[in-house]
Scaffold this active site. Sequence first.
Site, short mmCIF file in Angstrom:
data_model
loop_
_atom_site.label_atom_id
_atom_site.label_comp_id
_atom_site.label_asym_id
_atom_site.label_seq_id
_atom_site.Cartn_x
_atom_site.Cartn_y
_atom_site.Cartn_z
N LYS A 1 4.49 9.00 8.63
CA LYS A 1 4.30 8.44 9.97
C LYS A 1 5.32 8.98 10.99
O LYS A 1 5.22 10.13 11.38
CB LYS A 1 4.24 6.91 9.90
CG LYS A 1 3.06 6.49 8.99
CD LYS A 1 2.62 5.07 9.05
CE LYS A 1 1.28 4.95 8.35
NZ LYS A 1 1.28 4.17 7.11
N ASP B 1 9.26 2.59 -0.33
CA ASP B 1 8.23 3.28 0.43
C ASP B 1 8.46 2.93 1.90
O ASP B 1 8.04 1.88 2.38
CB ASP B 1 6.83 2.85 -0.03
CG ASP B 1 5.73 3.56 0.75
OD1 ASP B 1 6.04 4.19 1.78
OD2 ASP B 1 4.56 3.47 0.33
N TYR C 1 0.85 -1.20 0.00
CA TYR C 1 0.00 0.00 0.00
C TYR C 1 0.88 1.24 0.00
O TYR C 1 1.84 1.32 0.76
CB TYR C 1 -0.89 -0.01 1.25
CG TYR C 1 -1.77 1.21 1.41
CD1 TYR C 1 -2.82 1.45 0.53
CD2 TYR C 1 -1.55 2.12 2.45
CE1 TYR C 1 -3.65 2.57 0.69
CE2 TYR C 1 -2.38 3.23 2.61
CZ TYR C 1 -3.42 3.44 1.73
OH TYR C 1 -4.24 4.54 1.89
C1 LIG Z 1 0.57 4.68 5.77
C2 LIG Z 1 1.28 4.41 4.52
C3 LIG Z 1 1.17 5.24 3.40
C4 LIG Z 1 0.20 6.38 3.34
O1 LIG Z 1 0.49 7.39 4.27
P1 LIG Z 1 -0.69 8.42 4.64
O2 LIG Z 1 -0.01 9.37 5.58
O3 LIG Z 1 -1.76 7.61 5.26
O4 LIG Z 1 -1.13 9.07 3.40
C5 LIG Z 1 1.96 4.99 2.30
N1 LIG Z 1 2.82 3.95 2.29
C6 LIG Z 1 2.94 3.11 3.34
C7 LIG Z 1 3.93 1.99 3.26
C8 LIG Z 1 2.17 3.30 4.46
O5 LIG Z 1 2.27 2.44 5.49
#
Ligand SMILES: *Cc1c(COP(=O)(O)O)cnc(C)c1O
Length: 438
Positions: free
Chosen positions: A273, A245, A150
């Site tokens: 995060k 990511d 994701y």
């Molecule tokens: C949480 C997350 C996102 C999205 O971040 P948001 O601040 O919710 O937009 C993207 N990539 C990964 C791996 C994530 O865990």
Amino acid sequence: MTQNTHPPGPQSHALFERAQRVMPGGVNSPARTFDAVGGSPVFMEYAQGPWIHDVDGKAYIDYVGSFGPMLLGHADPTTVAAVQGQTARGLSFGAPTGLEVELAELICDMVASIESVRMVNSGTEAATTAVRLARGATGRNKILKFAGNYHGHVDSLLVSAGSGALTLGIPGSPGVPEAVVADTLVATYNDLESVAAAFAEHGDDIAAIMVEPVAGNMNCVPPVDGFLAGLRDICDRYAAVLIFDEVMTGFRVHPGGAQAYYGITPDVTALGKIVGGGMPVGAIGGRESIMRSLAPAGPVYQAGTLSGHPLGMAAGLATLRQIHENDIHGAIQPNLTRLLSGLEARAAAAGVAFTTQHVGAMFGMFFTDHERITRFDEVAASDTQAFARFFHALLANGVYIAPSAFEAGFISCTHDADVIDRTLTAAESAFAAVAEGR
Ligand SMILES: *Cc1c(COP(=O)(O)O)cnc(C)c1O
């Protein structure tokens, strides 16, 4: 499933009734709904350290940690003081500040592959920018991603996505035109052959591989030996950009991210995060030679009215400095081991098929008889009914985990041995509930 659910308190119930009238599904992000486990969400009021308190006065040991940011526990005093101090000095300027420079410098210090940083406001924005940068820098259009990974709700990446999109069984999304995902290729996580096959066919058109170096949105699935190194090799061979990511893994699995933990250097890294210490901050970083493609240094456009927001920078700095200066991960390790081995022992005693996985300070719990989970289809085949029973029994006993079998768990340095032992006591009766099929 309703007879298995722990009913929310009257205040939570009343708030959810009101919320559903004025908010789609009653929540501002799908990962917060209880749809996958039954029942209705608990509304929270305040949190401190490992504890989170709901609006009905019930306290829970929290393993959600705001879905990742709270490595130092809730309301970390240093981070809170930094935000409070900055608040009185003005909320936002739309002009550069020293705080942005300090946080960028600290990120460059901590994450080896990052020489230059652009601040944004969420992980989704970071992923969006990473894709645009890779396409702009290579002049190619195709992006390869992995099923179950994701990257936020980015149109072009909302294909076979994890987290809420997975929990709710949405394969992509209405509203994403086919043309927008026509250049998105999907491979199998932990399967280099699926990547090689995609490159054999489209190699010269692929701008980037986008990967969660530890998959954290299909529960917690670490990379198998050689997987990340194999991605690095393929990108080098085809002159494609390797994007890690690290929105979830950054600063959580290691102070230098998953790239330090596994010793693999990506070209571009997306952060979110923890980087904002609990405030809405994202960032993208990489080699100077690629980052200078971003406007105003280069032609790839990206902008944000509130980017580099002073409160977010203050919170991120206060949090990252502590991670940089102390061995937070080392301090967490014995407590996480105590938690996971304790859970496995109690599951075994109750006769429940269950296993755990972890990297750094993130972990996964699987109701399965596999000993080790490496593939998305194995995660998807785990027992979600058992998870739902476990979830509600824990909730009743004062332990809050994410309301989905496809989310990772997060521990903080404030989860001490006493907190872990209380969790294990709650888990013992939760596994009994699973075994009884209640
Ligand atoms: C949480 C997350 C996102 C999205 O971040 P948001 O601040 O919710 O937009 C993207 N990539 C990964 C791996 C994530 O865990």
